[in-house]
Design a protein around this motif. Structure first.
Motif, PDB file in Angstrom:
ATOM      1  N   PHE A 163       4.059  24.470  -4.841  1.00  0.00           N
ATOM      2  CA  PHE A 163       5.436  24.032  -4.751  1.00  0.00           C
ATOM      3  C   PHE A 163       5.505  22.645  -4.121  1.00  0.00           C
ATOM      4  O   PHE A 163       6.232  21.758  -4.582  1.00  0.00           O
ATOM      5  N   CYS A 164       4.715  22.473  -3.050  1.00  0.00           N
ATOM      6  CA  CYS A 164       4.650  21.150  -2.427  1.00  0.00           C
ATOM      7  C   CYS A 164       4.172  20.113  -3.435  1.00  0.00           C
ATOM      8  O   CYS A 164       4.671  18.992  -3.465  1.00  0.00           O
ATOM      9  N   VAL A 199       6.976  19.108  -5.552  1.00  0.00           N
ATOM     10  CA  VAL A 199       7.912  18.221  -4.869  1.00  0.00           C
ATOM     11  C   VAL A 199       7.315  16.829  -4.707  1.00  0.00           C
ATOM     12  O   VAL A 199       7.973  15.815  -4.899  1.00  0.00           O
ATOM     13  N   ILE A 206      14.342  27.253  -6.564  1.00  0.00           N
ATOM     14  CA  ILE A 206      12.969  27.268  -6.091  1.00  0.00           C
ATOM     15  C   ILE A 206      12.510  28.710  -6.248  1.00  0.00           C
ATOM     16  O   ILE A 206      12.883  29.583  -5.486  1.00  0.00           O
ATOM     17  N   LEU A 228       3.347  15.106   2.500  1.00  0.00           N
ATOM     18  CA  LEU A 228       4.550  15.441   1.757  1.00  0.00           C
ATOM     19  C   LEU A 228       5.767  14.775   2.395  1.00  0.00           C
ATOM     20  O   LEU A 228       6.564  14.120   1.729  1.00  0.00           O
ATOM     21  N   VAL A 252       0.899  33.685  -1.881  1.00  0.00           N
ATOM     22  CA  VAL A 252       1.793  33.111  -0.877  1.00  0.00           C
ATOM     23  C   VAL A 252       1.446  31.646  -0.606  1.00  0.00           C
ATOM     24  O   VAL A 252       2.260  30.756  -0.821  1.00  0.00           O
ATOM     25  N   ILE A 274      13.036  35.483  -3.016  1.00  0.00           N
ATOM     26  CA  ILE A 274      12.212  35.927  -1.892  1.00  0.00           C
ATOM     27  C   ILE A 274      12.077  37.447  -1.930  1.00  0.00           C
ATOM     28  O   ILE A 274      11.010  38.004  -1.691  1.00  0.00           O
ATOM     29  N   PHE A 276      10.615  31.326  -5.558  1.00  0.00           N
ATOM     30  CA  PHE A 276       9.572  31.713  -4.624  1.00  0.00           C
ATOM     31  C   PHE A 276       8.741  32.891  -5.129  1.00  0.00           C
ATOM     32  O   PHE A 276       7.718  33.218  -4.550  1.00  0.00           O
ATOM     33  N   LEU A 278       3.022  28.210  -2.210  1.00  0.00           N
ATOM     34  CA  LEU A 278       3.645  27.225  -1.342  1.00  0.00           C
ATOM     35  C   LEU A 278       3.065  25.838  -1.586  1.00  0.00           C
ATOM     36  O   LEU A 278       3.784  24.841  -1.665  1.00  0.00           O
ATOM     37  N   LEU A 316      -2.066  39.008  -1.525  1.00  0.00           N
ATOM     38  CA  LEU A 316      -1.331  37.972  -0.811  1.00  0.00           C
ATOM     39  C   LEU A 316      -1.756  36.559  -1.211  1.00  0.00           C
ATOM     40  O   LEU A 316      -1.347  35.580  -0.606  1.00  0.00           O
ATOM     41  N   MET A 317      -2.594  36.482  -2.233  1.00  0.00           N
ATOM     42  CA  MET A 317      -3.123  35.167  -2.597  1.00  0.00           C
ATOM     43  C   MET A 317      -2.032  34.217  -3.097  1.00  0.00           C
ATOM     44  O   MET A 317      -2.183  32.998  -3.050  1.00  0.00           O
ATOM     45  N   ASP A 345      -3.793  22.040   6.522  1.00  0.00           N
ATOM     46  CA  ASP A 345      -2.466  22.278   5.976  1.00  0.00           C
ATOM     47  C   ASP A 345      -1.472  21.262   6.502  1.00  0.00           C
ATOM     48  O   ASP A 345      -0.579  20.812   5.798  1.00  0.00           O
ATOM     49  N   ALA A 346      -1.667  20.888   7.758  1.00  0.00           N
ATOM     50  CA  ALA A 346      -0.757  19.910   8.343  1.00  0.00           C
ATOM     51  C   ALA A 346      -0.848  18.591   7.600  1.00  0.00           C
ATOM     52  O   ALA A 346       0.155  17.925   7.369  1.00  0.00           O
ATOM     53  N   PHE A 368       1.132  18.721   4.429  1.00  0.00           N
ATOM     54  CA  PHE A 368       2.577  18.684   4.632  1.00  0.00           C
ATOM     55  C   PHE A 368       3.039  17.352   5.219  1.00  0.00           C
ATOM     56  O   PHE A 368       4.129  16.881   4.921  1.00  0.00           O
TER      57      PHE A 368
END
Ligand SMILES: Nc1ncnc2c1ncn2[C@@H]1O[C@H](COP(=O)(O)OP(=O)(O)OP(=O)(O)O)[C@@H](O)[C@H]1O
Ligand SMILES: Nc1ncnc2c1ncn2[C@@H]1O[C@H](COP(=O)(O)OP(=O)(O)OP(=O)(O)O)[C@@H](O)[C@H]1O
Ligand SMILES: [Mg+2]
Ligand SMILES: [Mg+2]
Lengths: 235, 301, 256, 290, 375
Positions: D225-226, D229, D33, D270, D218, D98, D35, D222, D215-216, D263-264, D267
């Motif tokens: 990546f979700c 998956v 993965i 997911l 991060v 990381i 990161f 993520l 920081l865009m 966001d919840a 996920f």
């Protein structure tokens, strides 16, 4: 001299697996490598293929040094291996595995023909050609590994226990095939636990013990050597 | 607490603060080690369990003024409860998929805390009393290490390692994979909850943003860099990585850059972690092992 | 006549369009050594997977000591008294040899997390018992001198023996061995044969898959032959060796 | 309005898909993965800004430059941070990744400052009307460019030999090498392609949302990546599907009043998908053969 | 619980009084999410220290700023606070610019009897932590009602949309205040949407409020998101303008929003508007521009500057650098003219800054549109 191995030393960390092995293979020969578990047979083959870097020693193939050469280049020189424990690509189908064997070949039409030939040799594989190799039975995987190595049309074929897990009839079949491809021009280095069979089809043989060559010579003579008989032929 | 006054004779408050923090992280990291290092179940959501423990204990402290040991335990059990609730359906996922599910769970917990009123939402929860002391943390760390050490050499501990090594074989040996994994998850998340409770009563302020996936990754890094499954490794890894940012303050703005680079370099030079494969049990009974474990290559006779 | 420890009653399993095991009936007598042979891909390992409940049969019934075990969890099967080894070795590589075998004792012992942490006298006694039982299994397989080595560092033949030791530690009544002699040289095979006999003499029933005919013929009391998932023959070694169907499908003319 | 939201979602999803592809490809071959992938996307976006504002290039050239730069960067990262770890535990390269990600974030903060940087104007904001739906030129470009890139990728992986080599290498480096596959080259190639796609995603997103920040990567990383998956990690069509799915779901979720739990929702979905399809929407189920 | 309140640090603070420099700690982020605020605050602090030291220092001693970065992490923030107090022996800490970390750091300062003056925390529950805790910001509780009244009475807004950044404690708090103020002024919130900090895509939220046709948009988040939000709003054809708090006050707003933020309104206690600024502020702006390639200071730099100045003046008045003494003087601050406005600390130490500046974006620049006096 097709392949010349000189004073090869290999270690896995602290374990000294090979302690100065030398052997020669002439073009057109079948040479057998026999010895107990852990003697270093597989290690020798893996080193020749470039999967392991030796600590010291020299390997020359047609006069060219193989030391430091990456494995894929060694394959390109015409050295192919059936690795120990089959190592088929489990998430690929039988067909795809065979195609991978022909990865270095450019002659697509011939490849198709050769796949057909493999299927003739191992009808079981044809029945299973679209099955994922990971779900094949142990023996079917062994056939596939053999077929895959043949697909690369090697000049030198390294076989690591090709009869393991095969049914008796197939064991005979496999040795017949080895003889046959040898007669068709492929030189063979054969590692076998089935020393009896191995010696019967080989020209010459080396006996390994804890990383060293302890005996070598004509296969027939070795087969009659009382020590060998006792230790490796179970007689 | 008398011990604490003795500590503050030798250490200034800054060191004490950093040491307490280290202890808190150690407890959490040992919990994660049980889940990921010993049992081999990847978890990217450890911080979420810390936050569950932290919020539970903080709210109990603030609203009900319960005694500290009680709220700590409550935090631990609450985290474990959620660990089991999450674990039950997700543990049948393999490897990385489990990791992702836990990552998702972590983010969900964060978002939920961000939107609940009892947690103060984005404003956070402040005014939590400061009960966490160095003495208490040391006692708990010692207890945790002790428990983990005993586990290492027990029937249950071996079953967990067996699951990590080969699930099918473990099951064939009679190990109930599901309950073992869930138990490991419960214990690991319980420790996370305790760690969170201590954290809440040290920092005195909680904010969901503080428990994002980055903190989960921090914990994972402690464990992997120290040495998966190795208790001394996890202790060393956590110590090095908790103290590194403090020691690196002199490089100022380049600090995190150096920290990132160090992570890469340490991994490259110690791919199995700083103390990978080192087992506390083996360290303690070293002599025995050396006597018998020598002949490796001379196997063929 | 002794009891049947394992009974397969027209057991069938299909993978997609493929019938890997096709209504197989089989009874294994308690205390005997039974071999299962057949060409590659005949369905031998699949039968083992069915008996240990890694697969559930599409139809048919499997009984162990008279009790139906279809659809149970593998760990329950082990607890009931069936243990196995794997055709492709599946050891716990990062554990020591001794610990590998200790895991085998899992289903015969009880200590959980709390017990491990508190380690009272009962737990200590149990742990001592586990060690004892594991050492006994290792000694039987002549591996006790390697007890502190990591399993992954053993040579192939010893790994196979370790698998058997680990299975023995579960204190089974029925032991399934999937190609235990593969990759061994003739001498090692001899040793292994002796070991298997010893195990049988201890009162265990042994169910064996193996391609080495010398091994099979001299060891087993009865042999079942499978081809394309179907049982094509069953009988004593002598009978099987003479059976023309078996010769055609499996043995070939000049074997043994 | 629903169709409009759908379009917004698809546009967003297309960019997730671009990033997700890199994750999936890298995961597919070295089971890592990566990161640091989100940071490659971020750097790509900054290169885009640099090309446009300092070198005054048009979109196409800027896009290509960003892709080329990140290609090299991705390959270099693999060389330095992952290759030495190829034969160690699965988690070692993960931690290394990381580390790389932290390093790149802070490096970029150091160079560009912590604040977001505006993406200069390269495309005018003209709107096209198609019935009730409005589609902006930028949206159109995003959809076209990402479709082209994904089609190209699909072609390469499906019909060119390297695709099969990637699958073989992903299972067993040694045996793949025994087939004559140059494993290092295949892996480098994978990183190159994945990184280039991420860079394209970065430039397009920067342009679309008009901002670029250290920081865009991060959150975008993520989520992508979700998406990977969700679609079934390792599967290329899966990544595309997952990206679109996530983009649309998120946009509709916000529009539907679940904005607090945006966001919840992503996920939760997911997790739910994983529970019913443990290897994602298009992932191959794992076969258990002993 | 009165446990754990050890007072062993009193002696270390006395030691700090003995040196020939006065150490003031900077608590803030130079890296991570909130780096922008920290960096600006620090710039202002350093300028103030320079100015003070050039003018002879405080009580004959020079001011020294001790800096440390906590990377926007709460845990590290507390570590840094502890370090500043125990290792560096600062007498006062300026920071953190955000409410969250301030809330975690303030109890430590309070317990160790070190003054903590936040130059940015506007959320609730900060000064309540203890009598060593101060802040020099324009409180939203003061400004939001004033501004709501203003848009209602002067601009005639009746229906508004309210946008909150849900993972931003500042925004959540501010939205609460606005919600209350809107109600009190008899206006109506016709649409409420939430965003998140570091979101880039607001198309869904804009699409959702567009149909409701609000007179104006109250946006309580930060400038980056604000600019991008308006950009999206214009893209989708919305005409309404935005009003928000000082979280929007930065050039970045225009960089992000371009034409779309033209007409947007921002309230603050500090306006970097040279035309209207008094002498002191003008000098500050000039000096800042000279040191920063001509960019204008934002409120963090101004408040950082004022924070150090406030502390220095309190120390002068107390003729002591002992926090126990000068915090008493600090609390007495009344009608103190700083670069960011006139500051009075009320009895509860909450600052009253007046007037509230309402700025508007015109031709890509902030301009003072109006001022509102507050009581
Ligand atoms: N990856 C490895 N790590 C450590 N030691 C190894 C490794 N591979 C082999 N060895 C050790 O090196 C020695 C030689 O092993 P090798 O596999 O070459 O033997 P072999 O002759 O092929 O035996 P077998 O008949 O069992 O296949 C053995 O002692 C073995 O334990
Ligand atoms: N999960 C599966 N999916 C599809 N086919 C399978 C699966 N498992 C086994 N098979 C097929 O079922 C047949 C029987 O396999 P099995 O492993 O039982 O053979 P075997 O008799 O053990 O052979 P060998 O002697 O080669 O080990 C094989 O043809 C195999 O390809
Ligand atoms: Mg071998
Ligand atoms: Mg089999």
């Amino acid at each position: 001299m097709l392949l010349d191995v000189k004073d090869l030393h290999v270690s896995y960390g602290a374990i000294r697996a090979l302690r100065g092995i030398s052997c020669q293979i002439r073009e057109g020969e079948i040479v057998a490598l026999i010895g107990a578990n852990g003697a270093g047979k597989s290690t020798t083959l893996r080193t020749i293929s470039g999967l392991i870097r030796p600590k010291s020693g020299e390997i020359t193939y047609q006069g060219q040094s193989l030391i430091k050469m990456p494995p894929h280049q060694i394959v390109n020189l015409g050295i192919s291996q059936v690795p120990e424990g089959r190592r088929v690509f489990t998430r690929m189908t039988v067909m795809e595995n065979l195609e991978m064997g022909a990865y270095t070949r450019k002659d697509k039409a011939k490849v198709k023909e050769d796949i057909k030939k493999i299927f003739q040799r191992f009808p079981r594989l044809e029945e299973r050609k679209n099955q994922l190799a990971g779900t094949l039975s142990g023996g079917e995987q062994q056939m596939l590994a053999m077929g895959r190595a043949l697909m690369s049309k090697p000049k030198l074929l390294l076989l690591d226990e090709p009869s393991m897990g095969l049914a008796p009839m197939l064991v005979q079949e496999i040795f017949a095939i080895i003889k046959e491809i040898n007669q068709a021009g492929t030189t063979i280095l054969l590692v076998e636990q089935n020393a009896h069979m191995a010696l019967s089809i080989s020209n010459r043989a080396y006996v390994l013990e804890t990383g060293e060559v302890v005996l070598s010579g004509d296969a027939q003579e070795l087969a009659n050597n009382p020590e060998v008989k006792k230790a490796y032929l179970g007689e | 607490m008398n011990m604490d006054s003795i500590f503050s004779m030798f250490l200034n408050d800054y060191y004490i603060q950093v040491l307490i923090m280290l202890g808190i992280y150690l407890i959490g990291a040992l919990g994660l080690n049980l889940i990921s290092g010993v049992t081999g179940q990847l978890s990217f959501g450890h911080a979420a369990f810390l936050s569950i423990g932290a919020y539970t204990s903080a709210i109990l402290s603030l609203r009900l003024h319960l005694p500290f040991p009680m709220v700590l335990l409550a935090g631990g059990f609450m985290a474990a409860l959620w660990g089991v609730l999450l674990g039950y359906p997700t543990l049948r996922l393999t490897g990385d998929y489990l990791g992702i599910a836990t990552l998702g769970f972590g983010e969900i917990v964060r978002v939920v805390f961000l939107n609940l009123s009892i947690t103060g939402g984005a404003l956070g929860l402040s005014g939590i009393p400061r009960y966490t002391t160095l003495t208490l943390v040391i006692v708990l760390v010692v207890l945790t290490v002790w428990a983990m050490y005993r586990l290492e050499n027990s029937r249950f501990g071996r079953a967990l390692v067996a699951i990590r090594e080969d699930e099918i074989a473990a099951e064939a040996m009679g190990v109930n994979i599901t309950t073992s994994k869930i138990t490991a998850f419960a214990i690991g998340t319980f420790l996370a909850g305790i760690s969170g409770g201590l954290y809440a009563h040290l920092i005195q302020y909680l904010n969901p943003q503080d428990f994002g996936f980055q903190k989960s990754f921090d914990f994972l890094t402690f464990v992997v860099l120290g040495g998966l499954g190795s208790i001394p490794g996890v202790i060393l890894g956590t110590t090095v990585l908790t103290l590194a940012p403090e020691f690196l303050r002199f490089v100022a703005e380049y600090r995190m850059m150096v920290y990132g680079a160090l992570m890469v370099i340490m991994m490259i030079f110690r791919p199995r972690g700083l103390l990978g494969g080192v087992k506390l049990t083996r360290l303690l009974s070293r002599r025995k092992v050396q006597n018998t474990g020598t002949s490796a290559a001379g196997g063929a006779n | 006549m002794a009891n049947n420890i394992l009974e397969l009653d027209s057991v069938t399993i299909r993978f997609g369009g493929l019938t890997a095991v096709d209504s197989v009936d089989m009874n294994i007598e308690e205390g005997s050594i039974r071999a299962l042979i057949g060409p590659n891909g005949a369905g031998k390992s699949t039968i083992f997977n069915l008996v240990t409940c890694i697969y559930t049969p599409t139809s048919g019934e499997i009984r162990f000591m008279g009790q139906t075990i279809n659809g149970l969890k593998p760990h329950i099967i082990t607890k009931m008294g069936i243990a196995r080894t794997f055709q492709n070795i599946r050891l716990f590589g990062e554990m020591t040899v001794l610990d590998n075998v200790k895991v085998g004792q899992h289903c015969r012992t009880r200590t959980g997390f709390l017990g491990a942490v508190l380690r009272g006298p009962r737990v200590k006694k149990e742990e001592a018992h586990i060690t004892e039982a594991a050492m006994a299994a290792l000694e039987l397989m002549e591996l006790s001198h390697k007890k502190d080595e990591l399993a992954k560092n053993l040579p192939y033949g010893e790994q196979r023996r370790l698998e058997i030791a680990r299975a023995l530690a579960t204190e089974p009544k029925l032991l399934l061995l999937d190609e235990p002699a593969a990759g061994m040289n003739p001498q090692e095979k001899q040793t292994l044969m002796k070991m298997i006999r010893k195990i049988q003499e201890m009162g265990l029933t042994i169910f064996l898959v193996e391609h080495d005919m010398k091994f099979v013929m001299s060891l087993s009391h009865r042999i079942t032959v499978l081809d394309y998932g179907k049982k094509i023959a069953a009988g004593s070694p002598a009978e099987i060796q003479r059976d023309p169907a078996v010769i055609a499908a499996y043995l070939g003319k000049d074997v043994v | 309005m629903l169709t409009q939201q759908l379009l917004n979602g698809i546009t967003l999803g297309a960019t997730y898909a671009l990033i997700a592809l890199g994750y999936t490809m890298v995961y597919g071959i070295i089971q890592l993965i990566n990161f640091a992938h989100g940071e490659i996307y971020m750097v790509g976006a900054f290169i885009g800004v640099l090309m446009v504002s300092v070198f005054h290039q048009g979109l196409l050239i800027s896009l290509c430059a960003a892709m080329a730069f990140c290609m090299i960067m991705g390959v270099a990262i693999e060389r330095v941070a992952y290759r030495p770890l190829r034969r160690s535990t699965r988690l070692a390269p993960l931690i290394s990744a990381i580390g790389v990600s932290i390093f790149l974030q802070t490096l970029m903060t150091k160079i560009e400052g912590p604040q977001a940087v505006a993406f200069p104007h390269v495309i005018n904001d003209s709107l096209y009307h198609m019935g009730a739906i409005e589609i902006s030129k930028i949206q159109l470009i995003i959809l076209v460019v990402s479709s082209l890139l994904m089609l190209g990728l699909h072609f390469i992986v499906k019909y060119v030999k390297i695709g099969k080599a990637m699958r073989a290498a992903s299972e067993d480096y040694d045996t793949a090498a025994l087939m004559g596959i140059n494993v290092n080259r295949v892996i480098s190639f994978t990183f190159a392609i994945g990184s280039a796609l991420a860079a394209a995603g970065g430039v397009l997103v920067g342009m679309y949302f008009n901002s670029v920040a250290p920081l865009m990567g991060v959150l975008a990383g993520l989520k992508a990546f979700c998406a990977a998956v969700l679609g079934g990690i390792g599967s290329i069509p899966g990544a595309m599907l997952g990206g679109l799915f996530l983009g649309v779901a998120e946009t509709l979720g916000v529009a539907g009043g679940f904005d607090l739990y945006k966001d919840a929702i992503a996920f939760t979905m997911l997790i739910v998908v994983l529970l019913f399809r443990p290897t994602g929407l298009l992932g191959r189920p794992i076969q258990r053969k002993v | 619980g009165g446990g754990g309140q050890k007072q062993n640090s009193a002696d270390s603070n006395q030691a700090a009084g003995g040196g020939d420099t006065i150490k003031i700690g900077f608590l803030g982020a130079k890296t991570g999410e909130h780096a922008a605020f920290g960096v600006e605050t620090l710039k202002g602090m350093k300028m103030a220290a320079d100015d003070i030291n050039k003018a002879g220092g405080v009580n004959g001693k020079k001011i020294e700023i001790v800096e440390s970065d906590h990377g926007s992490k709460i845990t590290e923030g507390t570590n840094v606070t502890q370090k500043l107090i125990t290792r560096d022996k600062v007498v006062a800490i300026v920071g953190d610019p955000t409410t969250g970390i301030t809330k975690a750091a303030a109890p430590i300062a309070q317990q160790n009897k070190v003054v903590l003056l936040s130059a940015g925390a506007v959320g609730t529950g900060v000064v309540e932590i203890g009598d060593y805790i101060f802040r020099d910001v324009l409180l939203d509780a003061v400004a939001a009602p004033a501004v709501t009244k203003y848009v209602n009475q002067k601009l005639g807004w009746k229906k508004v949309a309210l946008i909150t950044s849900m993972n931003n404690d500042y925004s959540v708090g501010l939205s609460k205040l606005f919600r209350k103020a809107v109600q009190e002024n008899g206006m109506e919130i016709v649409a409420e949407q939430s965003i998140q900090d570091r979101d880039q895509n607001f198309s869904a939220q804009v699409t959702a409020i567009k149909d409701k046709n609000p007179d104006g948009i109250i946006f309580t988040g930060y400038y980056t998101e604000g600019g991008l939000f308006m950009k999206e709003a214009r893209k989708q054809g919305m005409k309404a303008v935005m009003v928000g708090g000082d979280g929007l006050l930065s050039d970045v707003l225009m960089k992000m929003g371009g034409d779309a933020v033209e007409g947007s309104m921002v309230y603050c206690g500090f306006a970097a508007d040279e035309a209207r600024a008094n002498e002191k502020t003008k000098k500050f702006i000039e000096a800042y521009k000279a040191g920063n390639n001509g960019t204008l200071p934002d409120m963090f730099s101004a408040q950082g500057y004022d924070a150090v100045m406030l502390l220095a003046d309190a120390m002068k008045a107390a003729k002591s650098e002992d926090p126990q003494k000068f915090r008493v003087e600090l609390a007495k601050t009344k009608d103190w003219q700083g670069v960011s406005g006139v500051i009075t600390f009320q009895d509860n130490r909450e600052p009253l800054k007046s007037p509230v500046y309402i700025l508007t974006v015109k031709d890509g620049k902030f301009q003072v549109k109006d001022t509102v006096e507050v009581k």
